[in-house]
Design a protein around this motif. Structure first.
Motif, short mmCIF file in Angstrom:
data_model
loop_
_atom_site.label_atom_id
_atom_site.label_comp_id
_atom_site.label_asym_id
_atom_site.label_seq_id
_atom_site.Cartn_x
_atom_site.Cartn_y
_atom_site.Cartn_z
N PRO A 56 80.32 22.41 38.88
CA PRO A 56 79.06 21.70 38.15
C PRO A 56 79.06 20.24 38.74
CG PRO A 56 80.89 21.79 36.50
CD PRO A 56 81.19 22.77 37.69
N ARG A 57 80.50 19.69 39.24
CA ARG A 57 80.30 18.12 39.42
C ARG A 57 80.59 18.25 40.94
NH1 ARG A 57 85.51 16.04 36.93
NH2 ARG A 57 85.07 14.06 38.13
N THR A 58 80.01 17.15 41.53
CA THR A 58 80.30 17.10 42.98
C THR A 58 81.64 16.59 43.36
OG1 THR A 58 77.77 16.70 43.21
CG2 THR A 58 79.34 15.78 44.93
N GLU A 59 82.26 17.28 43.90
CA GLU A 59 83.78 16.80 44.35
C GLU A 59 83.91 16.97 45.99
OE1 GLU A 59 87.02 18.87 42.34
OE2 GLU A 59 85.34 19.57 40.80
N LYS A 60 84.36 15.96 46.51
CA LYS A 60 84.23 15.82 48.06
C LYS A 60 85.56 16.38 48.50
CE LYS A 60 80.60 13.88 48.16
NZ LYS A 60 79.30 14.44 48.95
N ILE A 61 85.40 17.12 49.59
CA ILE A 61 86.56 17.45 50.37
C ILE A 61 86.58 17.06 51.91
CG2 ILE A 61 87.00 19.63 49.00
CD1 ILE A 61 85.25 21.20 51.26
N GLU A 62 87.62 17.08 52.72
CA GLU A 62 87.84 16.65 53.95
C GLU A 62 87.89 18.08 55.01
OE1 GLU A 62 90.76 13.99 54.70
OE2 GLU A 62 89.84 12.32 53.69
N VAL A 63 86.96 18.13 55.85
CA VAL A 63 86.87 19.27 56.73
C VAL A 63 87.30 18.61 58.19
CG1 VAL A 63 85.71 21.07 57.82
CG2 VAL A 63 85.40 20.31 55.43
N THR A 64 88.36 18.91 58.67
CA THR A 64 88.80 18.40 60.02
C THR A 64 88.45 19.59 61.05
OG1 THR A 64 90.70 17.48 58.97
CG2 THR A 64 90.72 17.72 61.23
N LEU A 65 87.58 19.11 61.86
CA LEU A 65 87.16 19.94 62.95
C LEU A 65 88.08 20.31 64.04
CD1 LEU A 65 83.33 19.04 62.98
CD2 LEU A 65 84.48 20.79 61.51
N GLU A 66 88.02 21.37 64.61
CA GLU A 66 89.10 21.61 65.73
C GLU A 66 88.11 22.32 66.81
OE1 GLU A 66 92.03 24.20 64.25
OE2 GLU A 66 93.24 22.35 63.47
N GLY A 67 88.50 22.08 68.15
CA GLY A 67 87.55 22.67 69.04
C GLY A 67 87.30 21.66 70.32
N PRO A 68 86.66 21.91 71.24
CA PRO A 68 86.52 21.37 72.50
C PRO A 68 85.54 20.18 72.10
CG PRO A 68 86.13 23.57 73.21
CD PRO A 68 86.49 23.72 71.64
N GLY A 69 85.97 19.00 72.24
CA GLY A 69 85.19 17.82 72.09
C GLY A 69 85.04 17.58 70.41
N LEU A 70 85.71 18.14 69.70
CA LEU A 70 85.45 17.88 68.08
C LEU A 70 86.88 17.61 67.62
CD1 LEU A 70 83.38 20.85 67.13
CD2 LEU A 70 82.83 18.78 67.42
N GLN A 71 87.97 17.19 68.35
CA GLN A 71 89.54 17.07 67.81
C GLN A 71 89.22 15.44 67.25
OE1 GLN A 71 88.92 18.10 70.87
NE2 GLN A 71 90.30 19.75 71.48
N GLY A 72 89.63 15.66 66.12
CA GLY A 72 90.00 14.26 65.28
C GLY A 72 88.52 14.11 64.41
N THR A 73 87.42 14.78 64.69
CA THR A 73 86.28 14.72 63.69
C THR A 73 86.48 15.19 62.36
OG1 THR A 73 84.73 15.02 65.83
CG2 THR A 73 84.00 15.13 63.54
N VAL A 74 86.33 14.47 61.37
CA VAL A 74 86.51 14.61 60.02
C VAL A 74 85.01 14.47 59.13
CG1 VAL A 74 87.46 14.28 57.82
CG2 VAL A 74 88.87 13.97 59.94
N LEU A 75 84.86 15.52 58.62
CA LEU A 75 83.40 15.76 57.89
C LEU A 75 83.88 15.76 56.53
CD1 LEU A 75 81.37 18.31 59.63
CD2 LEU A 75 81.17 15.82 59.93
N ILE A 76 83.10 14.71 55.58
CA ILE A 76 83.09 14.87 54.14
C ILE A 76 82.16 15.71 53.41
CG2 ILE A 76 83.25 13.52 52.22
CD1 ILE A 76 85.40 12.70 54.23
N MET A 77 82.30 16.67 53.07
CA MET A 77 81.81 17.80 52.36
C MET A 77 81.72 17.93 50.81
SD MET A 77 80.24 18.41 55.43
CE MET A 77 79.12 19.65 55.03
N ASN A 78 81.02 18.87 50.41
CA ASN A 78 80.79 19.10 48.85
C ASN A 78 81.80 20.49 48.42
OD1 ASN A 78 79.57 16.91 48.39
ND2 ASN A 78 77.60 17.91 48.83
N ARG A 79 82.49 20.28 47.82
CA ARG A 79 83.60 21.36 47.46
C ARG A 79 82.48 22.43 46.72
NH1 ARG A 79 86.78 22.37 42.60
NH2 ARG A 79 88.57 23.92 43.12
N GLY A 80 82.77 23.62 47.26
CA GLY A 80 82.22 24.90 46.50
C GLY A 80 80.70 25.13 46.91
N VAL A 81 80.18 24.08 47.62
CA VAL A 81 78.73 24.11 47.89
C VAL A 81 78.59 24.24 49.59
CG1 VAL A 81 76.63 22.93 47.92
CG2 VAL A 81 77.91 23.02 45.99
N SER A 82 79.25 23.13 50.12
CA SER A 82 79.14 23.18 51.61
C SER A 82 79.87 24.23 52.39
CB SER A 82 79.60 21.91 52.26
OG SER A 82 79.04 20.84 51.69
#
Length: 340
Positions: A56-82
């Motif tokens: 019910p509450r918006t909780e943030k999680i960190e998603v660390t991307l892997e793959g060509p050209g994406l190393q080090g990219t971190v997205l802040i997403m919504n837990r249980g929704v994104s």
């Protein structure tokens, strides 16, 4: 004018004029295909909403991307929704259009399944250096689409029961969907026109670019969804016994809901060439005459020359032998795997 074509042309797409006299009282009292699909989809939506309400509450999680050209990219997403698909939309149109599956913390993950904690994420496509996971998910998805086509392809008075689809490697040459048709169709053999009609129905699903929505549920929910299917209820029991978590994974495509033993690709639009190549008789089984529908497909990112396609199709017409899965109610002796 109207033609009485008899039971050999039961496929709805090929023959719209089927004699009404074959309808039975049992068929009349049985829910229609549309009613069954509506029932299953409604319960799926109810359970989906229930699971989303766990956050019910918006909780943030960190998603660390892997793959060509994406190393080090971190997205802040919504837990249980994104979902991994939500992450792809934060990148480029290329990632959105080519992503078929994901790896979350190194494990295969459907693109439309919500992320529940901070994690690493890799987006997989058919042109990756090692596409084995994606190819297997694609084969599984094509088999489920074939089941969806068969479920809706026949006149309302004919019962169609989908069996547990065999898990096959791509090198088997064909994806398969096992089915039991109404006993009145036991003598029916599909023509080339019937098989083409099935393929056309699949192409319509592909053109709609429908998502395969995953949902992990408790066995009781799956049993409720498949109240009217004896074969699917048996499959739910089997899948539950095999699951380390005791849950069952369902997928919805449009209003069609089915059980899956592994992840599917993101959407029907990832398919391109798709043909139904055969419908083989497997002989009598616990639920009636068992049949194996087989098909061949290539994803949008991979194309084959027509001469290569003809060779692949010829191979896909041959019966794919699969050791039977022991039934909880109809146990069978172990069958050795065929030699390759």
């Amino acid at each position: 004018y109207s033609l009485d074509l008899g039971p050999s042309m039961a496929c709805r797409s090929v023959c719209r004029v089927f004699p009404v006299r074959l309808a039975s009282n049992a068929a009349v009292s049985r829910p229609s295909v549309a009613e069954l699909l509506g029932w299953r989809s409604q319960i799926f939506s109810r359970e989906q909403a229930k699971q989303r309400a766990l956050y019910p509450r918006t909780e943030k999680i960190e998603v660390t991307l892997e793959g060509p050209g994406l190393q080090g990219t971190v997205l802040i997403m919504n837990r249980g929704v994104s979902t991994p698909y939500s992450c792809a939309r934060h990148l480029t149109e290329w990632h959105v259009s080519t992503a078929a599956l994901a790896l979350v913390d190194g494990q295969p993950w459907p693109l439309h399944r919500p992320l529940t904690q901070s994690c690493t994420l890799s987006l997989l496509s058919f042109k990756d250096q090692d596409p084995q996971e994606v190819n297997q998910a694609y084969w599984r998805s094509c088999a489920m689409m074939l089941g969806q086509v068969l479920q809706a392809a026949f006149k309302e008075e004919f019962l169609v029961e989908l069996l547990r689809s065999p898990e096959l490697p791509v090198i088997s040459g064909a994806f398969c969907c096992d089915v039991v048709l109404d006993s009145r169709l036991d003598s029916w053999t599909p023509s080339e026109e019937d098989l083409r009609s099935f393929g056309c129905d699949a192409q319509r699903l592909i053109q709609q670019d429908l998502p395969w929505e995953p949902l992990e549920v408790q066995p009781a929910v799956a049993m409720e969804i498949f109240t009217h299917s004896r074969t699917k209820r048996e499959e739910v029991e089997q899948r539950t016994a095999e699951s380390p978590t005791g849950t069952v994974t369902l997928y919805r495509c449009g209003d069609h809901v089915d059980v899956s033993g592994g992840p599917l690709v993101a959407r029907t639009g990832l398919c391109s060439q798709y043909e139904v190549t055969a419908l083989h008789n497997l002989g009598p089984g616990p639920w009636g005459l068992h049949r194996r529908a087989q098909g061949l497909s290539l994803p949008l990112q991979l194309q084959a020359h027509h001469t290569i396609w003809r060779r692949l199709k010829k191979r896909a017409e041959q019966l794919v032998e699969v050791p039977p899965v022991p039934s909880a109610t109809h146990p069978q002796a172990p069958t050795p795997a065929p030699e390759v």
